[in-house]
Structure formats: C-alpha cells, structure tokens
Design an enzyme around this catalytic site. Structure first.
Site, short mmCIF file in Angstrom:
data_model
loop_
_atom_site.label_atom_id
_atom_site.label_comp_id
_atom_site.label_asym_id
_atom_site.label_seq_id
_atom_site.Cartn_x
_atom_site.Cartn_y
_atom_site.Cartn_z
N SER A 1 -37.53 -80.33 -31.19
CA SER A 1 -37.97 -80.21 -29.80
C SER A 1 -38.36 -81.58 -29.25
O SER A 1 -37.51 -82.44 -29.06
CB SER A 1 -39.10 -79.19 -29.70
OG SER A 1 -39.40 -78.89 -28.36
N LEU A 2 -39.65 -81.82 -29.01
CA LEU A 2 -40.11 -83.14 -28.55
C LEU A 2 -39.58 -84.26 -29.45
O LEU A 2 -39.24 -85.35 -28.98
CB LEU A 2 -41.65 -83.15 -28.55
CG LEU A 2 -42.31 -84.53 -28.57
CD1 LEU A 2 -42.21 -85.19 -27.21
CD2 LEU A 2 -43.75 -84.44 -29.01
N GLN B 1 -32.93 -77.84 -23.54
CA GLN B 1 -33.90 -77.65 -24.62
C GLN B 1 -35.17 -76.93 -24.16
O GLN B 1 -35.77 -76.18 -24.91
CB GLN B 1 -34.24 -79.06 -25.11
CG GLN B 1 -34.73 -79.18 -26.50
CD GLN B 1 -35.60 -80.42 -26.62
OE1 GLN B 1 -36.55 -80.60 -25.86
NE2 GLN B 1 -35.28 -81.25 -27.57
N GLN C 1 -44.24 -81.15 -31.11
CA GLN C 1 -45.61 -80.79 -30.73
C GLN C 1 -46.24 -79.88 -31.77
O GLN C 1 -45.59 -79.00 -32.31
CB GLN C 1 -45.60 -80.09 -29.37
CG GLN C 1 -46.96 -80.09 -28.70
CD GLN C 1 -46.91 -79.55 -27.28
OE1 GLN C 1 -45.87 -79.56 -26.66
NE2 GLN C 1 -48.01 -79.08 -26.77
N HIS D 1 -39.55 -72.99 -24.32
CA HIS D 1 -38.17 -72.66 -24.69
C HIS D 1 -37.68 -71.30 -24.16
O HIS D 1 -36.81 -70.69 -24.74
CB HIS D 1 -37.95 -72.78 -26.21
CG HIS D 1 -38.38 -74.11 -26.75
ND1 HIS D 1 -37.75 -75.29 -26.38
CD2 HIS D 1 -39.38 -74.46 -27.60
CE1 HIS D 1 -38.35 -76.30 -26.98
NE2 HIS D 1 -39.35 -75.83 -27.71
N ARG E 1 -42.36 -84.89 -19.23
CA ARG E 1 -42.02 -83.60 -19.86
C ARG E 1 -43.29 -82.81 -20.18
O ARG E 1 -43.39 -81.62 -19.87
CB ARG E 1 -41.22 -83.88 -21.15
CG ARG E 1 -40.76 -82.64 -21.93
CD ARG E 1 -40.07 -83.13 -23.21
NE ARG E 1 -39.38 -82.06 -23.93
CZ ARG E 1 -39.90 -81.37 -24.93
NH1 ARG E 1 -41.15 -81.59 -25.31
NH2 ARG E 1 -39.18 -80.45 -25.57
#
Length: 310
Positions: free
Chosen positions: A94-95, A253, A10, A203, A119
């Site tokens: 991440s993503l 995550q 992102q 996070h 998500r």
C-alpha cells in the site's frame, strides 16, 4: 541471485523509529532533515519522540514511514559494506509502494514525500466524510471471507481488501457492517477477528474522494519510465511497464484491494531468492514466513540489523 527490496505500509510505525540509525549515520539524519523542510513541521521529532497518538494518525504516519524507510535505504546505499546490495525488483505494501517507486528511481524523494503527505491528508478527509472501519480476519479463505462480507454488509459497503498471506484477509467498509462481521466471523470458522486501528474504510470506494485528490496531485508530478529496477503493482501483481500505468496504479490502489500475497508469489515464481524488508517493523517479514517458510528474508528495521549486514 535475484534480490527484492520490500517496504512496509501504514501500521508499521512506532515511536523511536529511525532515531538510533539517524544518530549513527549522517546519511540517515540528512533524510530526516530534508523531510522536515518538505513537510513543513518537525516530522523527525514525532518519529523519534512521539507522542504515539500523533505518530499513528493517517496524516503523520504515512510521511513518517516513507521517510524512515528511505533513511534506512540511504544508509544501505551509502555505506561501503552494504552498497553492493542492490534490488532487481521492488515492492511495497500500500503506502510502501511509494518507497518502492522512489527506490526504483521513477520518483524523487521530494515528490514522493509530498504525494504521501497529500495522500494521508486526502485519506483522512475521506474517512471523516464516511463512517468506515477495517477488520483483520484470521483463518478464512477468500470465498468464505466474501460470503462473510455479503452477510454482514446487508447492502452496505463491505469487502475483502487486503490479501496479505494464507489465512489472513482484511475486510473494509461501513462501520456498522464491520462490527457485525467481527461477531459473525468467529461463528463461520474464523480463528480471530480484530478491528484495526485505522481512520476509515481504506481500499474501498469510500476512498473515492481521496483517489480524486491524488489524481489531481499526480498531474504536476514527474514520474519517470521504469527502467532497470522493476516494480510490482499491489493492484494486480503485474510489473509496471510505463509511467502512465504507475500513476493509474497509485490512484486505483486507494479504492481497490491490495494483492500482497499474489505479489510475493509472483516474485518467487520469477526467481527472486533473497528479500530485504527495509523500514520500520517486521510486518512483511512475518507475512513472507507465512507465504513461503523457506524464503530468505532479511529484516532491516534497526541499527542492530544494519550492523549485522557489515
């Protein structure tokens, strides 16, 4: 020579991403069409034409980046000139780990996109329920960043969550604590402290609600056992060994730090010589240059970049 495919997370989104590629390659165009049918709205149009504000929202940017990265990957896979470029290992920030999982063949495009959409929605809902923020700190080491979080947090949630490259750590937590940390950072030696344009404290445990939602969504999701292509996990810089570990990693995550620098250092130590960043933007290319200046990394984010591979 070992090769790794890297996928952005992102923040990499921009209006117009994938438009030229989709108009030049039917394989990419087909991915955007498929995505529209899965998400139930015109994601393609938002990627290509905006508005920027809509594209940057958590609920839209996540499926948009996943789709654009997959569309570019599809071109590399289907064009004769690039079909020989194959990943030994995949990683995503991440993503981006979802695109890495799709690329490694453990997750279908449809399941991946549905999960990413859920998500994004779950993270936005968790952000709406808690006043959180994130700040990128340039120029502090890990120990000093932790001390900064302790001093600025004053008992509220505030912790380092993105270890991106030497000298760049993102902290995340309570909005007020982030505001204090942004001012305090420069006084204790940071070169720069920048508030990130994100919905909430990603996070951290402020995303616990989102992690719970994702865990439920994963029950019905088919994830295959990792086989030929290895996938390195954000949360511990270890390779995923089982589908169960993948599911655990995807959930963890959301509330745990992203160890991107460690992941890249692990790949380099394990003999990866060539990296391709596949997807919108140049974030991971920039980070790699700061992790190891000599590393060979090819950025594949535009039509021009694809044509240079032919």
């Amino acid at each position: 020579m070992k090769t790794a495919f890297l996928f952005p997370g992102q923040g990499a989104q921009f209006v117009g991403m994938g438009a030229e590629i989709a108009s030049s390659f039917p394989a990419a165009s087909a991915i955007f069409e498929k995505a529209n049918n899965i998400v139930g709205f015109d994601l393609r149009q938002i990627c290509f034409e905006g508005p920027a504000e809509q594209l940057s929202s958590t609920t839209i940017s996540q499926p948009a980046i996943f789709t654009t990265s997959t569309a570019i990957l599809e071109v590399l896979r289907t064009e004769q000139a690039t079909s020989g470029i194959i990943a030994d290992v995949t990683a995503g920030l991440s993503l981006g780990e979802y695109t890495a999982l799709y690329t490694a063949g453990v997750l279908s495009f449809e399941d991946g996109l549905k999960l990413v959409q859920k998500r994004g929605q779950a993270m936005q809902a968790a952000a709406d329920a808690n006043e959180g923020a994130m700040v990128s700190i340039i120029g502090l080491d890990e120990e000093t960043a932790r001390r900064l979080c302790e001093e600025a947090g004053q008992g509220d949630i505030l912790e380092p969550v993105n270890f991106n490259c030497p000298g760049q750590i993102v902290i995340s937590g309570d909005k007020k604590a982030c505001r204090i940390a942004k001012e305090l950072a420069l006084k204790i030696g940071a070169i720069k402290a920048v508030r990130l344009d994100v919905a909430g404290a990603f996070h951290t445990r402020m995303m616990a609600g989102a992690a719970e939602t994702l865990e439920k969504a994963l029950i019905d999701c088919e994830i295959a056992e990792p086989s030929q292509t290895r996938i390195i996990a954000n949360i511990d810089a270890e390779y995923y060994q089982t589908s169960e570990k993948i599911k655990q990693g995807m959930v963890k995550q959301l509330t745990n730090p992203i160890l991107w620098q460690k992941c890249m250092e692990r790949l380099l130590a394990d003999g990866v010589e060539k990296f391709y960043e596949i997807g919108p933007g140049r974030v991971l290319t920039g980070l790699m240059k700061r992790i190891n200046r000599k590393t060979q990394i090819v950025n594949v984010s535009s039509l021009k970049a694809i044509k240079e591979l032919f």
